[in-house]
Design a protein around this motif. Structure first.
Motif, PDB file in Angstrom:
ATOM      1  N   ARG A  85       0.795  -1.218   0.000  1.00 14.58           N
ATOM      2  CA  ARG A  85       0.000   0.000   0.000  1.00 14.58           C
ATOM      3  C   ARG A  85       0.826   1.266   0.000  1.00 14.58           C
ATOM      4  O   ARG A  85       0.310   2.350   0.253  1.00 14.58           O
ATOM      5  CB  ARG A  85      -0.949   0.012   1.190  1.00 14.58           C
TER       6      ARG A  85
ATOM      7  N   ASN B  47     -10.722   0.960  -8.147  1.00 17.40           N
ATOM      8  CA  ASN B  47      -9.683   1.981  -8.175  1.00 17.40           C
ATOM      9  C   ASN B  47     -10.263   3.310  -8.649  1.00 17.40           C
ATOM     10  O   ASN B  47     -11.438   3.392  -8.998  1.00 17.40           O
ATOM     11  CB  ASN B  47      -8.479   1.533  -9.018  1.00 17.40           C
ATOM     12  N   GLU B  50     -11.947   3.491 -12.056  1.00 17.89           N
ATOM     13  CA  GLU B  50     -13.260   2.859 -12.078  1.00 17.89           C
ATOM     14  C   GLU B  50     -14.299   3.749 -11.399  1.00 17.89           C
ATOM     15  O   GLU B  50     -15.422   3.904 -11.886  1.00 17.89           O
ATOM     16  CB  GLU B  50     -13.203   1.493 -11.379  1.00 17.89           C
ATOM     17  N   TYR B  67     -10.304  11.602  -4.749  1.00 15.03           N
ATOM     18  CA  TYR B  67      -9.121  11.287  -3.955  1.00 15.03           C
ATOM     19  C   TYR B  67      -9.235  11.825  -2.552  1.00 15.03           C
ATOM     20  O   TYR B  67      -8.973  11.143  -1.566  1.00 15.03           O
ATOM     21  CB  TYR B  67      -7.864  11.884  -4.592  1.00 15.03           C
ATOM     22  N   ARG B  81      -7.786   1.196   1.973  1.00 14.88           N
ATOM     23  CA  ARG B  81      -6.993   1.280   0.743  1.00 14.88           C
ATOM     24  C   ARG B  81      -6.213  -0.011   0.574  1.00 14.88           C
ATOM     25  O   ARG B  81      -5.579  -0.483   1.522  1.00 14.88           O
ATOM     26  CB  ARG B  81      -6.023   2.454   0.873  1.00 14.88           C
ATOM     27  N   GLU B  86      -0.815  -3.544  -8.152  1.00 16.17           N
ATOM     28  CA  GLU B  86      -0.972  -2.754  -9.358  1.00 16.17           C
ATOM     29  C   GLU B  86      -0.548  -1.339  -9.051  1.00 16.17           C
ATOM     30  O   GLU B  86      -0.323  -0.967  -7.915  1.00 16.17           O
ATOM     31  CB  GLU B  86      -2.434  -2.752  -9.810  1.00 16.17           C
ATOM     32  N   ALA B  88      -2.299   1.433  -9.502  1.00 18.92           N
ATOM     33  CA  ALA B  88      -3.335   2.246  -8.882  1.00 18.92           C
ATOM     34  C   ALA B  88      -3.834   1.602  -7.592  1.00 18.92           C
ATOM     35  O   ALA B  88      -3.948   0.381  -7.496  1.00 18.92           O
ATOM     36  CB  ALA B  88      -4.496   2.415  -9.851  1.00 18.92           C
ATOM     37  N   ALA B  89      -4.148   2.439  -6.620  1.00 19.83           N
ATOM     38  CA  ALA B  89      -4.689   1.940  -5.359  1.00 19.83           C
ATOM     39  C   ALA B  89      -6.156   1.548  -5.533  1.00 19.83           C
ATOM     40  O   ALA B  89      -6.865   2.105  -6.382  1.00 19.83           O
ATOM     41  CB  ALA B  89      -4.573   3.023  -4.292  1.00 19.83           C
ATOM     42  N   TYR B  90      -6.584   0.604  -4.751  1.00 25.69           N
ATOM     43  CA  TYR B  90      -7.987   0.193  -4.736  1.00 25.69           C
ATOM     44  C   TYR B  90      -8.607   0.571  -3.404  1.00 25.69           C
ATOM     45  O   TYR B  90      -7.930   0.578  -2.378  1.00 25.69           O
ATOM     46  CB  TYR B  90      -8.100  -1.316  -4.954  1.00 25.69           C
TER      47      TYR B  90
END
Lengths: 153, 153
Positions: A85, B47, B50, B67, B81, B86, B88-90
């Motif tokens: 993270r 993310n 999306e 954000y 989070r 990947e 991008a954070a989810y």
DNA sequence: GTACCTGCAAAACCTTTGCAGCATC
DNA sequence: GATGCTGCAAAGGTTTTGCAGGTAC
């Protein structure tokens, strides 16, 4: 994702890693060998900035070369990329038959490797049966506050 | 990290979320309510891209606002989070007393939520005792190849 | 000699910050 | 009316790509 091969008797980690890289089509460059040496010595995941500033690597190769090496190693199952993270990815050496879980301080960000008798392996079979996914592996991370960060408040 | 409060009897998820946001100092804006609605309906981590392209949000607020909302929600323990390796954070909605593990396809990136009888809770106590960490929670992710991606080869 | 690897530069992308105007309380 | 929230712009990081030159095979 490639399968990892078993080490040969008496072979140490670096030898195993270099042999496996060769078998999977990588050239034995100085940068590759130094990177593997640093990753193996670290015994915990490192991000690119940490790798870049390791004395063995700093004047050996630049950041982009490290990225490309790490990507090749990841494709070949010799290194694993971890999220944690944070913005930067972490990389850790994968030795066959070893599995680590991680303990991360949400305050200072310190990362420790744990070698737990991890009960999740049994679950993998169940998840594969339930979902039809194949080649399952898992990552388990614990987040909390380390003793040092717990002192102030 | 904030503690989550228990829902009141008969209160649904969205009501709980909005009440908790108010109690923790957030204003009840349209953007906040729509974001919570989308996150709750999704039932899996999303993310920012999306979220941004969800019809309820696309013409409602821009990426930066999302954000900032997500950060505020995260600080207040209403959203979590996630990394997933990947770029991008989810983000996923946190309802009190619920815990999810995740199943991610290494080929197509599809993410599923699992509701497992997760054996890791017991380990948390042991890890706290062994390491002195406090306030532990965990994240467990399974990686593998989903049935659809397994067909070609 | 060929194919791959490296280093430099630059692009692409995700995340964060500043600030004026607006909405909520 | 005060405070916090939004939207636009721009900065700050990390990751990825292109290409000429060098190195391992």
């Amino acid at each position: 994702m490639s399968q990892t091969e078993s080490p040969e008797p008496g072979e140490d980690r670096l030898d195993w890693a270099i042999r496996t890289c060769r078998e999977r089509g990588l050239r034995r460059t100085k940068a590759l060998q130094e990177l593997l040496r640093v990753l193996i010595a670290a015994e915990r995941p490192l991000n690119l900035t940490e790798l870049e500033s390791a004395p063995e690597l700093s004047d050996q190769c630049d950041r982009v070369t490290l990225y490309r090496l790490l990507s090749r190693l990841e494709e070949r199952g010799i290194v694993r990329r971890l999220g944690f993270r944070e913005r930067a990815a972490y990389f850790t050496f994968c030795y066959p038959g070893e599995h680590h879980d991680y303990l991360i301080c949400t305050d200072c960000g310190k990362i420790e490797s744990l070698s737990l008798a991890c009960p999740v392996e049994a679950l993998e079979k169940q998840v594969m049966a339930d979902t039809g996914f194949s080649g399952l592996y898992h990552e388990l991370e614990f987040f909390g506050r380390c003793p040092k960060c717990a002192i102030p408040a």
